[in-house]
Motif scaffolding. Structure first.
Motif, short mmCIF file in Angstrom:
data_model
loop_
_atom_site.label_atom_id
_atom_site.label_comp_id
_atom_site.label_asym_id
_atom_site.label_seq_id
_atom_site.Cartn_x
_atom_site.Cartn_y
_atom_site.Cartn_z
N TRP A 42 0.86 -1.18 0.00
CA TRP A 42 0.00 0.00 0.00
C TRP A 42 0.90 1.24 0.00
O TRP A 42 1.77 1.36 0.86
CB TRP A 42 -0.91 0.03 1.23
CG TRP A 42 -2.09 -0.88 1.16
CD1 TRP A 42 -2.20 -2.14 1.69
CD2 TRP A 42 -3.33 -0.59 0.51
NE1 TRP A 42 -3.45 -2.65 1.41
CE2 TRP A 42 -4.16 -1.73 0.70
CE3 TRP A 42 -3.84 0.49 -0.20
CZ2 TRP A 42 -5.47 -1.79 0.20
CZ3 TRP A 42 -5.12 0.42 -0.70
CH2 TRP A 42 -5.92 -0.71 -0.50
N ARG A 59 0.89 5.68 -0.61
CA ARG A 59 0.03 6.85 -0.60
C ARG A 59 0.81 8.04 -1.14
O ARG A 59 2.03 8.08 -1.08
CB ARG A 59 -0.50 7.14 0.80
CG ARG A 59 0.54 7.60 1.82
CD ARG A 59 -0.08 7.73 3.19
NE ARG A 59 0.88 8.17 4.19
CZ ARG A 59 0.63 8.22 5.49
NH1 ARG A 59 -0.58 7.87 5.95
NH2 ARG A 59 1.55 8.63 6.33
N ARG A 68 5.61 10.04 -3.11
CA ARG A 68 4.89 8.81 -2.83
C ARG A 68 5.57 8.08 -1.67
O ARG A 68 6.80 8.04 -1.58
CB ARG A 68 4.90 7.92 -4.07
CG ARG A 68 4.05 6.68 -3.96
CD ARG A 68 4.04 5.94 -5.26
NE ARG A 68 5.32 5.30 -5.53
CZ ARG A 68 5.59 4.64 -6.65
NH1 ARG A 68 4.69 4.57 -7.62
NH2 ARG A 68 6.77 4.07 -6.82
N ASP A 85 -2.55 11.80 7.35
CA ASP A 85 -2.81 10.54 6.63
C ASP A 85 -3.60 10.77 5.34
O ASP A 85 -3.76 9.85 4.54
CB ASP A 85 -3.59 9.56 7.51
CG ASP A 85 -2.79 9.06 8.69
OD1 ASP A 85 -3.37 8.97 9.80
OD2 ASP A 85 -1.60 8.76 8.52
N ALA A 100 -4.50 11.40 1.75
CA ALA A 100 -3.73 11.13 0.53
C ALA A 100 -4.57 10.25 -0.37
O ALA A 100 -5.62 9.73 0.03
CB ALA A 100 -2.42 10.43 0.86
N TYR A 118 -4.51 6.68 -1.81
CA TYR A 118 -3.90 5.41 -1.46
C TYR A 118 -3.99 4.46 -2.65
O TYR A 118 -5.05 4.30 -3.25
CB TYR A 118 -4.58 4.80 -0.24
CG TYR A 118 -4.18 5.47 1.05
CD1 TYR A 118 -4.63 6.76 1.36
CD2 TYR A 118 -3.33 4.84 1.96
CE1 TYR A 118 -4.24 7.39 2.53
CE2 TYR A 118 -2.95 5.46 3.14
CZ TYR A 118 -3.41 6.73 3.41
OH TYR A 118 -3.02 7.35 4.58
N GLY A 173 -6.16 4.36 -7.44
CA GLY A 173 -6.16 4.74 -6.04
C GLY A 173 -7.53 5.05 -5.49
O GLY A 173 -8.53 5.12 -6.21
#
Length: 123
Positions: A35, A37, A44, A89, A91, A93, A116
């Protein structure tokens, strides 16, 4: 392998989300899953990864202790449970797949890359 991430959305800080990465095509169980993000204006970042059998995992320091990566090979799906979400957090993903071990993701390498899902965290 075709990958599709979903499960993102708007959540308040302190809340949680469970992201899913659905795979189709060739044998999903042959691939590790990572994973990543990317937030606007930022590089990234690898968030977490899991080996093909689920026995090995990796977490970035930024999410360690707040996130759990898992997979269900029978369902061809990998998951990222994120708890105690923070505004940082937020973003898009993405999930990725690679046969060559978790080190590939740490080096930023991947064989397959999915679309994403957006995570927004309100403060």
């Amino acid at each position: 392998v075709q990958l599709q991430a979903f499960g993102g959305g708007l959540v308040q800080a302190g809340g949680y989300l469970r992201l899913s990465c659905a795979a189709s095509g060739r044998s999903f169980s042959d691939y590790g899953v990572g994973w990543f993000r990317q937030a606007p204006g930022k590089d990234r970042e690898l968030v977490a990864s899991i080996s093909w059998g689920g026995g090995s995992t990796y977490y970035a320091d930024s999410v360690k202790g707040r996130s759990t990566i898992s997979r269900d090979n029978a369902k061809k799906t990998a998951y990222l449970q994120m708890d105690s979400l923070k505004p940082e957090d937020a973003a898009v993903y993405y999930c990725a797949a690679d046969r060559h071990g978790l080190g590939s993701f740490i080096r930023g390498e991947h064989e397959y890359w999915g679309q994403g899902t957006l995570v927004t965290v309100s403060s």
